[in-house]
Scaffold this active site. Structure first.
Site, PDB file in Angstrom:
ATOM      1  N   LYS A  22     -58.021 -49.983  26.159  1.00  0.00           N
ATOM      2  CA  LYS A  22     -56.685 -50.539  25.921  1.00  0.00           C
ATOM      3  C   LYS A  22     -56.176 -50.132  24.533  1.00  0.00           C
ATOM      4  O   LYS A  22     -55.035 -49.703  24.380  1.00  0.00           O
ATOM      5  CB  LYS A  22     -56.721 -52.072  26.015  1.00  0.00           C
ATOM      6  CG  LYS A  22     -55.441 -52.736  25.562  1.00  0.00           C
ATOM      7  CD  LYS A  22     -55.527 -54.248  25.590  1.00  0.00           C
ATOM      8  CE  LYS A  22     -56.069 -54.876  24.353  1.00  0.00           C
ATOM      9  NZ  LYS A  22     -55.163 -54.954  23.205  1.00  0.00           N
ATOM     10  N   ASN A  23     -57.051 -50.263  23.526  1.00  0.00           N
ATOM     11  CA  ASN A  23     -56.599 -50.036  22.153  1.00  0.00           C
ATOM     12  C   ASN A  23     -56.374 -48.563  21.833  1.00  0.00           C
ATOM     13  O   ASN A  23     -55.890 -48.237  20.742  1.00  0.00           O
ATOM     14  CB  ASN A  23     -57.591 -50.648  21.156  1.00  0.00           C
ATOM     15  CG  ASN A  23     -57.470 -52.161  21.119  1.00  0.00           C
ATOM     16  OD1 ASN A  23     -56.626 -52.748  21.805  1.00  0.00           O
ATOM     17  ND2 ASN A  23     -58.311 -52.799  20.316  1.00  0.00           N
ATOM     18  N   CYS A 126     -51.824 -61.916  20.176  1.00  0.00           N
ATOM     19  CA  CYS A 126     -52.857 -62.963  20.132  1.00  0.00           C
ATOM     20  C   CYS A 126     -52.698 -63.823  18.883  1.00  0.00           C
ATOM     21  O   CYS A 126     -52.448 -63.313  17.790  1.00  0.00           O
ATOM     22  CB  CYS A 126     -54.239 -62.319  20.080  1.00  0.00           C
ATOM     23  SG  CYS A 126     -54.840 -61.765  21.669  1.00  0.00           S
ATOM     24  N   ARG A 131     -51.660 -62.212  10.738  1.00  0.00           N
ATOM     25  CA  ARG A 131     -51.437 -60.795  11.070  1.00  0.00           C
ATOM     26  C   ARG A 131     -50.076 -60.266  10.588  1.00  0.00           C
ATOM     27  O   ARG A 131     -49.204 -59.942  11.388  1.00  0.00           O
ATOM     28  CB  ARG A 131     -51.587 -60.572  12.575  1.00  0.00           C
ATOM     29  CG  ARG A 131     -52.969 -60.910  13.070  1.00  0.00           C
ATOM     30  CD  ARG A 131     -53.084 -60.717  14.556  1.00  0.00           C
ATOM     31  NE  ARG A 131     -53.723 -59.459  14.887  1.00  0.00           N
ATOM     32  CZ  ARG A 131     -53.931 -59.055  16.150  1.00  0.00           C
ATOM     33  NH1 ARG A 131     -53.523 -59.772  17.144  1.00  0.00           N
ATOM     34  NH2 ARG A 131     -54.522 -57.925  16.399  1.00  0.00           N
ATOM     35  N   ASP A 317     -63.655 -57.654  17.687  1.00  0.00           N
ATOM     36  CA  ASP A 317     -63.297 -57.852  19.100  1.00  0.00           C
ATOM     37  C   ASP A 317     -64.520 -58.164  19.981  1.00  0.00           C
ATOM     38  O   ASP A 317     -64.361 -58.406  21.176  1.00  0.00           O
ATOM     39  CB  ASP A 317     -62.579 -56.606  19.649  1.00  0.00           C
ATOM     40  CG  ASP A 317     -61.136 -56.537  19.173  1.00  0.00           C
ATOM     41  OD1 ASP A 317     -60.660 -57.509  18.559  1.00  0.00           O
ATOM     42  OD2 ASP A 317     -60.480 -55.498  19.419  1.00  0.00           O
ATOM     43  N   ARG A 409     -54.597 -59.182  30.006  1.00  0.00           N
ATOM     44  CA  ARG A 409     -54.033 -58.260  29.021  1.00  0.00           C
ATOM     45  C   ARG A 409     -55.003 -57.115  28.732  1.00  0.00           C
ATOM     46  O   ARG A 409     -54.555 -56.019  28.377  1.00  0.00           O
ATOM     47  CB  ARG A 409     -53.737 -59.002  27.709  1.00  0.00           C
ATOM     48  CG  ARG A 409     -52.584 -59.964  27.793  1.00  0.00           C
ATOM     49  CD  ARG A 409     -52.233 -60.481  26.420  1.00  0.00           C
ATOM     50  NE  ARG A 409     -52.189 -59.369  25.471  1.00  0.00           N
ATOM     51  CZ  ARG A 409     -52.437 -59.483  24.182  1.00  0.00           C
ATOM     52  NH1 ARG A 409     -52.743 -60.637  23.665  1.00  0.00           N
ATOM     53  NH2 ARG A 409     -52.375 -58.435  23.391  1.00  0.00           N
TER      54      ARG A 409
HETATM   55  C1  UD1 Z   1     -56.303 -53.853  16.060  1.00  0.00           C
HETATM   56  C2  UD1 Z   1     -56.758 -54.059  17.485  1.00  0.00           C
HETATM   57  C3  UD1 Z   1     -57.432 -55.414  17.649  1.00  0.00           C
HETATM   58  C4  UD1 Z   1     -58.565 -55.545  16.636  1.00  0.00           C
HETATM   59  C5  UD1 Z   1     -58.094 -55.228  15.221  1.00  0.00           C
HETATM   60  C6  UD1 Z   1     -59.215 -55.175  14.220  1.00  0.00           C
HETATM   61  C7  UD1 Z   1     -55.244 -52.788  18.863  1.00  0.00           C
HETATM   62  C8  UD1 Z   1     -54.142 -52.788  19.858  1.00  0.00           C
HETATM   63  N1  UD1 Z   1     -55.612 -53.972  18.365  1.00  0.00           N
HETATM   64  O1  UD1 Z   1     -55.367 -54.873  15.761  1.00  0.00           O
HETATM   65  O2  UD1 Z   1     -57.941 -55.505  18.973  1.00  0.00           O
HETATM   66  O3  UD1 Z   1     -59.053 -56.873  16.658  1.00  0.00           O
HETATM   67  O4  UD1 Z   1     -57.432 -53.931  15.191  1.00  0.00           O
HETATM   68  O5  UD1 Z   1     -60.181 -54.259  14.601  1.00  0.00           O
HETATM   69  O6  UD1 Z   1     -55.792 -51.746  18.546  1.00  0.00           O
HETATM   70  N2  UD1 Z   1     -53.261 -56.889   7.941  1.00  0.00           N
HETATM   71  C9  UD1 Z   1     -52.441 -57.228   6.903  1.00  0.00           C
HETATM   72  N3  UD1 Z   1     -51.243 -56.573   6.788  1.00  0.00           N
HETATM   73  C10 UD1 Z   1     -50.861 -55.608   7.662  1.00  0.00           C
HETATM   74  C11 UD1 Z   1     -51.725 -55.258   8.712  1.00  0.00           C
HETATM   75  C12 UD1 Z   1     -52.922 -55.912   8.843  1.00  0.00           C
HETATM   76  O7  UD1 Z   1     -52.772 -58.103   6.099  1.00  0.00           O
HETATM   77  O8  UD1 Z   1     -49.773 -55.065   7.502  1.00  0.00           O
HETATM   78  C13 UD1 Z   1     -54.559 -57.586   8.097  1.00  0.00           C
HETATM   79  C14 UD1 Z   1     -54.647 -58.395   9.387  1.00  0.00           C
HETATM   80  O9  UD1 Z   1     -54.072 -59.657   9.252  1.00  0.00           O
HETATM   81  C15 UD1 Z   1     -56.133 -58.452   9.592  1.00  0.00           C
HETATM   82  C16 UD1 Z   1     -56.617 -57.094   9.067  1.00  0.00           C
HETATM   83  O10 UD1 Z   1     -55.573 -56.610   8.226  1.00  0.00           O
HETATM   84  O11 UD1 Z   1     -56.686 -59.465   8.786  1.00  0.00           O
HETATM   85  C17 UD1 Z   1     -56.924 -56.055  10.127  1.00  0.00           C
HETATM   86  O12 UD1 Z   1     -55.863 -56.000  11.051  1.00  0.00           O
HETATM   87  P1  UD1 Z   1     -55.505 -54.661  11.846  1.00  0.00           P
HETATM   88  O13 UD1 Z   1     -56.645 -53.710  11.749  1.00  0.00           O
HETATM   89  O14 UD1 Z   1     -54.178 -54.207  11.389  1.00  0.00           O
HETATM   90  O15 UD1 Z   1     -55.419 -55.217  13.348  1.00  0.00           O
HETATM   91  P2  UD1 Z   1     -54.432 -54.743  14.470  1.00  0.00           P
HETATM   92  O16 UD1 Z   1     -54.082 -53.313  14.283  1.00  0.00           O
HETATM   93  O17 UD1 Z   1     -53.361 -55.729  14.648  1.00  0.00           O
END
Ligand code: UD1
Length: 430
Positions: A22-23, A126, A131, A317, A409
């Protein structure tokens, strides 16, 4: 309302096919917006998130069709979709489409790169922490974008002539921000260097697809990506990699129930940290030509403490699923969640099975119990929901998992895959 009904106690045996990730599928689909040519994606999982993203892409002008043949015209088994967006008809991603899934926010990268403007609703998804999207926006600003917030929308505009390559460093590893800035940089003027880039295998999968489309990217699979912008990207025919989280989830299911399962297409190198931990708990793991074999006796496993980390560390995850396994371990475990600040919502639900778990800050302490007992439980997010399924497979008696739209999902044919391997699991309407 639909829910999943399980009777615990059966071992899992046989072959279980792992679906496309999915990711990886989601950002690969989004990458199709970067080109006016056709992108064919193979091994696309049939998931609610994939269907939702199709609606979003169609809103931007994409036509999306199933493909039943390969490049040579031969019939293919693998579920494939073609994406064609000759013209971006709308650069706005509205709230009602984006709010259901955080990753849909990522369209901001291709829209800005190709059309030099985007208006994208702030994301949903989620409920596992706040986030924010500050890293995305700072990354796009580094490429010259002007960013404003207007009534819950991010309004991004590129300078005249398009985005401009630049050097940037993410303050913390972010999968989404890496995808977005990498995609945007493929069409920027000049060279972009991303330091502290996420190294998750899904990033590498997307980067390789972009290269197949004509992008110039080096440092793939490292934390230092270098992207030389090109004027246009072309089409490609590309395969989504197998889902490492689904692989790890089923590996943990066998660790709990016992059995002998071949996770077909599973790639050990993409979840080595989790497999290493599972081996320490006493599970037997071997790599075969077409997958990963998991053998366990179904007895209580050894307790092994873990900390979640960005790839190549133990994936957040898989944290909930591992907690379900540790709930029946022969001793006490600590799990530290370092990625998301609010990712312990499954704890209250696991307690319904009789699990003994306490939380202090980002650390959960799990005192393994001898037996879990079937219960009525509620899914709270995607990965948490599958941890309840795993617990139910090993619990004594009957379990009902409610709110299963979370499961749909991200897990393709979950009940079918598990029941084919011996689990007593079905979807019922209450
Ligand atoms: C992706 C994955 C999700 C996985 C996560 C971490 C997909 C579709 N989703 O989510 O399944 O759990 O990576 O491996 O691929 N953060 C900030 N500011 C930002 C962006 C992120 O503070 O602008 C923080 C987030 O709150 C979190 C951390 O960085 O604490 C990591 O998040 P991120 O790697 O961005 O997760 P996603 O890309 O949303």
């Amino acid at each position: 309302m639909e829910c999943i009904r399980l009777i615990g106690g059966n071992q899992l045996n046989g072959d279980l096919p792992i679906s496309g990730a999915k990711n990886a599928a989601l950002p690969l689909m989004i990458a199709s917006l970067l080109t006016e040519k056709e992108l064919v994606l193979r091994n696309v999982p049939d998931l609610a998130d994939v269907r939702q993203l199709q609606l979003i892409l169609k809103n931007h002008g994409a036509s999306i069709n199933p493909v039943s043949t390969d490049a040579n015209g031969e019939k293919v088994e693998s579920p494939s979709l073609s994406f064609n967006t000759p013209v971006i008809t709308d650069t706005c991603a509205p709230y009602d489409l984006v709010s259901a899934m955080r990753a849909s926010f990522w369209v901001i990268g291709p829209l800005l790169a190709r059309e030099h403007k985007a208006r994208v609703s702030l994301p949903g998804g989620c409920a596992i922490g706040t986030r924010p999207v500050d890293f995305y926006l700072d990354g796009l600003k580094a490429l010259g974008a002007n960013i404003e917030i207007d009534e819950g929308y991010i309004v991004a505009t590129a300078p005249k002539g398009g985005l401009v390559g630049s050097k940037l460093r993410f303050p913390k590893v972010s999968v989404g921000a890496t995808h977005v800035v990498m995609m945007a940089a493929t069409l920027a003027n000049g060279i972009t260097e991303i330091e502290n880039a996420a190294q998750e295998p899904e990033i590498g999968n997307v980067a390789r697809c972009l290269v197949a489309m004509g992008a110039k990217i080096s440092g793939i699979d490292t934390s230092h990506l270098v992207i030389e912008g090109v004027e246009k990207l072309g089409g490609a025919d590309f395969e989504v990699l197998p889902d490492r989280i689904e692989t790890g989830t089923f590996a943990m299911a066998v660790a709990m129930t016992g059995g002998n399962l071949l996770l077909k297409n599973g790639r050990p190198e993409n979840l080595q940290a989790a497999l290493n931990v599972l081996e320490l708990t006493g599970v037997n793991i071997s790599t075969e030509k077409n997958g990963i074999r998991i053998i366990a006796n179904g007895e209580r496993v050894r307790p092994v403490s873990v900390e979640t980390d960005p790839f190549p560390g133990f994936p957040t995850d898989l944290q909930a699923q591992y907690m379900a396994l540790m709930a029946r371990a022969d001793g006490t475990t600590k799990i530290r969640e370092t990625i998301f600040e609010n990712r312990f919502m499954h704890v209250a639900e696991l307690a319904r099975f009789g699990a003994d778990i306490s939380i202090e800050g980002q650390v959960a302490t799990i005192k393994g119990v001898k037996t879990l007992k079937g219960a009525q439980v509620m899914a709270t997010d995607l990965r948490a929901s599958v941890s309840l399924v795993i617990a139910g497979l090993a619990a004594k008696g009957e379990t009902f998992v409610n709110q299963i739209h979370h499961l749909d999902r991200g897990f393709e044919n979950l009940e079918e895959k598990l029941s084919n391997c011996g689990a007593d699991i079905s979807r019922v309407s209450l």
